[in-house]
Enzyme design. Sequence first.
Site, mmCIF file in Angstrom:
data_model
loop_
_atom_site.group_PDB
_atom_site.id
_atom_site.type_symbol
_atom_site.label_atom_id
_atom_site.label_comp_id
_atom_site.label_asym_id
_atom_site.label_seq_id
_atom_site.Cartn_x
_atom_site.Cartn_y
_atom_site.Cartn_z
ATOM 1 N N LYS A 32 0.745 -1.079 -0.151
ATOM 2 C CA LYS A 32 -0.045 -0.158 -0.091
ATOM 3 C C LYS A 32 0.858 1.432 0.029
ATOM 4 O O LYS A 32 1.839 1.293 0.856
ATOM 5 C CB LYS A 32 -0.844 -0.029 1.357
ATOM 6 N N ASP A 59 -3.665 4.405 -1.746
ATOM 7 C CA ASP A 59 -4.403 4.875 -0.695
ATOM 8 C C ASP A 59 -4.243 6.270 -0.494
ATOM 9 O O ASP A 59 -3.707 6.768 0.242
ATOM 10 C CB ASP A 59 -3.911 4.211 0.475
ATOM 11 N N LEU A 60 -5.152 7.047 -1.561
ATOM 12 C CA LEU A 60 -5.058 8.456 -1.340
ATOM 13 C C LEU A 60 -6.326 8.982 -0.809
ATOM 14 O O LEU A 60 -6.521 10.223 -0.771
ATOM 15 C CB LEU A 60 -4.853 8.828 -2.921
ATOM 16 N N LYS A 61 -7.322 8.104 -0.575
ATOM 17 C CA LYS A 61 -8.481 8.672 0.080
ATOM 18 C C LYS A 61 -9.119 9.959 -0.500
ATOM 19 O O LYS A 61 -9.173 10.815 0.090
ATOM 20 C CB LYS A 61 -8.309 8.738 1.490
ATOM 21 N N ASP A 64 -13.956 14.861 -2.824
ATOM 22 C CA ASP A 64 -13.704 16.126 -3.601
ATOM 23 C C ASP A 64 -15.139 16.265 -4.313
ATOM 24 O O ASP A 64 -15.743 15.219 -4.252
ATOM 25 C CB ASP A 64 -12.463 16.534 -4.251
ATOM 26 N N THR A 68 -14.069 16.903 -9.959
ATOM 27 C CA THR A 68 -12.455 16.606 -9.596
ATOM 28 C C THR A 68 -12.208 15.257 -9.322
ATOM 29 O O THR A 68 -11.030 14.892 -9.921
ATOM 30 C CB THR A 68 -12.241 17.506 -8.309
ATOM 31 N N THR A 119 -10.069 4.125 11.076
ATOM 32 C CA THR A 119 -9.910 3.186 12.343
ATOM 33 C C THR A 119 -9.386 3.812 13.555
ATOM 34 O O THR A 119 -9.198 3.559 14.631
ATOM 35 C CB THR A 119 -9.032 2.007 11.898
ATOM 36 N N ARG A 212 3.168 -0.340 10.594
ATOM 37 C CA ARG A 212 4.291 -0.230 11.656
ATOM 38 C C ARG A 212 4.598 -1.385 12.326
ATOM 39 O O ARG A 212 5.831 -1.446 12.449
ATOM 40 C CB ARG A 212 3.885 0.862 12.601
HETATM 41 O O1 C5P Z 1 1.039 1.486 11.005
HETATM 42 P P1 C5P Z 1 -0.432 0.935 10.884
HETATM 43 O O2 C5P Z 1 -0.497 -0.533 10.774
HETATM 44 O O3 C5P Z 1 -1.294 1.567 11.615
HETATM 45 O O4 C5P Z 1 -0.965 1.270 9.314
HETATM 46 C C1 C5P Z 1 -2.037 1.227 9.006
HETATM 47 C C2 C5P Z 1 -2.280 1.968 7.477
HETATM 48 O O5 C5P Z 1 -3.503 1.992 7.131
HETATM 49 C C3 C5P Z 1 -1.708 3.493 7.433
HETATM 50 O O6 C5P Z 1 -0.934 3.538 6.269
HETATM 51 C C4 C5P Z 1 -3.264 4.407 7.601
HETATM 52 O O7 C5P Z 1 -2.860 5.397 6.724
HETATM 53 C C5 C5P Z 1 -3.987 3.386 6.831
HETATM 54 N N1 C5P Z 1 -5.407 3.508 7.195
HETATM 55 C C6 C5P Z 1 -5.882 3.451 8.580
HETATM 56 N N2 C5P Z 1 -7.442 3.439 8.694
HETATM 57 C C7 C5P Z 1 -8.134 3.811 7.666
HETATM 58 C C8 C5P Z 1 -7.653 3.795 6.392
HETATM 59 C C9 C5P Z 1 -6.161 3.562 6.095
HETATM 60 O O8 C5P Z 1 -5.038 3.078 9.275
HETATM 61 N N3 C5P Z 1 -9.318 3.586 7.814
#
Ligand code: C5P
Length: 243
Positions: A32, A59-61, A64, A68, A119, A212
Site C-alpha cells: 500500500k 491509498d489516497l482517500k 472532493d 474533480t 480506524t 508499523r
Molecule cells: O502502521 P499501521 O498498521 O497503523 O498502518 C495502517 C495504515 O492503514 C496506514 O497507512 C493508514 O494510513 C491506513 N489506514 C488506516 N485506517 C483507515 C484507512 C487507512 O489506518 N481507515
Amino acid sequence: MENPLIIALDFECADRAKDFLSGFEGESPYIKVGMELYYAEGPSLIRWLKEKNFRVFLDLKLHDIPTTVHKAMKVIGGLNVDMVNVHAAGGTAMMKAAKEGLLATGAQHTKLIAVTQLTSTTEKVLKEELLIKDTDLNESVTHYATLAKDSGLDGVVCSVQEARAIKNVCGDDFLTVTPGIRPEGSDTHDQARIATPAEAAVKGSDYMVIGRSITQSEKPAGTYKNILKEWRDAHENHFQTFA
Ligand code: C5P
C-alpha cells in the site's frame, strides 16, 4: 488462497521504501502506498513497483466534488494500480464519478473501495466532533458500506469489528480491507479499533493492512511471515471447525 496481507509502505522517500522491499528476497508482497510516499515521489514510484510486479493499493482517500474526483481517477487509472480508494463521506455522486473515471481509462481490474470511518475514529469523536449523534460507529460504517455498494464500488476500508456486519449487508463478495491490525502485544500507536491477525481471519476481513508492526520491526520479512502464518492457522482452524 489469496494472500490477505497488504504492507503499508509508510516511508518518507522511495530510497527507504526500496531498501525495505529489498529485504523480502524474491517475494512480492502486496504493497500500500499512502499519502506521505506518493506526495514525495509521485507516479514514478508506482510505475517502478508495477514493473517489479508488486501489487499496489494506492491509498489516497480522494474526497472532493464529483468532477474533480472523476478527473483524478482518470489519471490514477493510467497507473494500472490494483486498488484505489475514496472517502464514502463524499457521497454517492462522488463515488459513482470515481468509478466512471476509472472505467474510462480501461482500468477494469482496479478495485475501487471506500473509506468508511477511519480506524483512528472513536465513538466520542463521532458524536462530539463530527456531531453524528443519532447513530453509533457500527451503524455509520454499515450505512457507508451500503452507499458504496449501491454506487458500484468493490468494497470498503473498515475495522475488523465491522467486517462481518458489512458482509451480512453487502454480500460475501464485497471486499473488506482492514487496517488497525496489531499482533498480540505490539504497540497500538494511534489506532483505536484494533484486532489481531487471527481475529481478522475469522471475522470476515479479506485483506489486512499492516504498517508499523512490520516496517518498524527488527526483522520485517520474518514478522511478515509470522503474521501470515497466524492468519492462515486461524482461518484453517475456524473454517474447518465450522465446515
Ligand atoms: O502502521 P499501521 O498498521 O497503523 O498502518 C495502517 C495504515 O492503514 C496506514 O497507512 C493508514 O494510513 C491506513 N489506514 C488506516 N485506517 C483507515 C484507512 C487507512 O489506518 N481507515
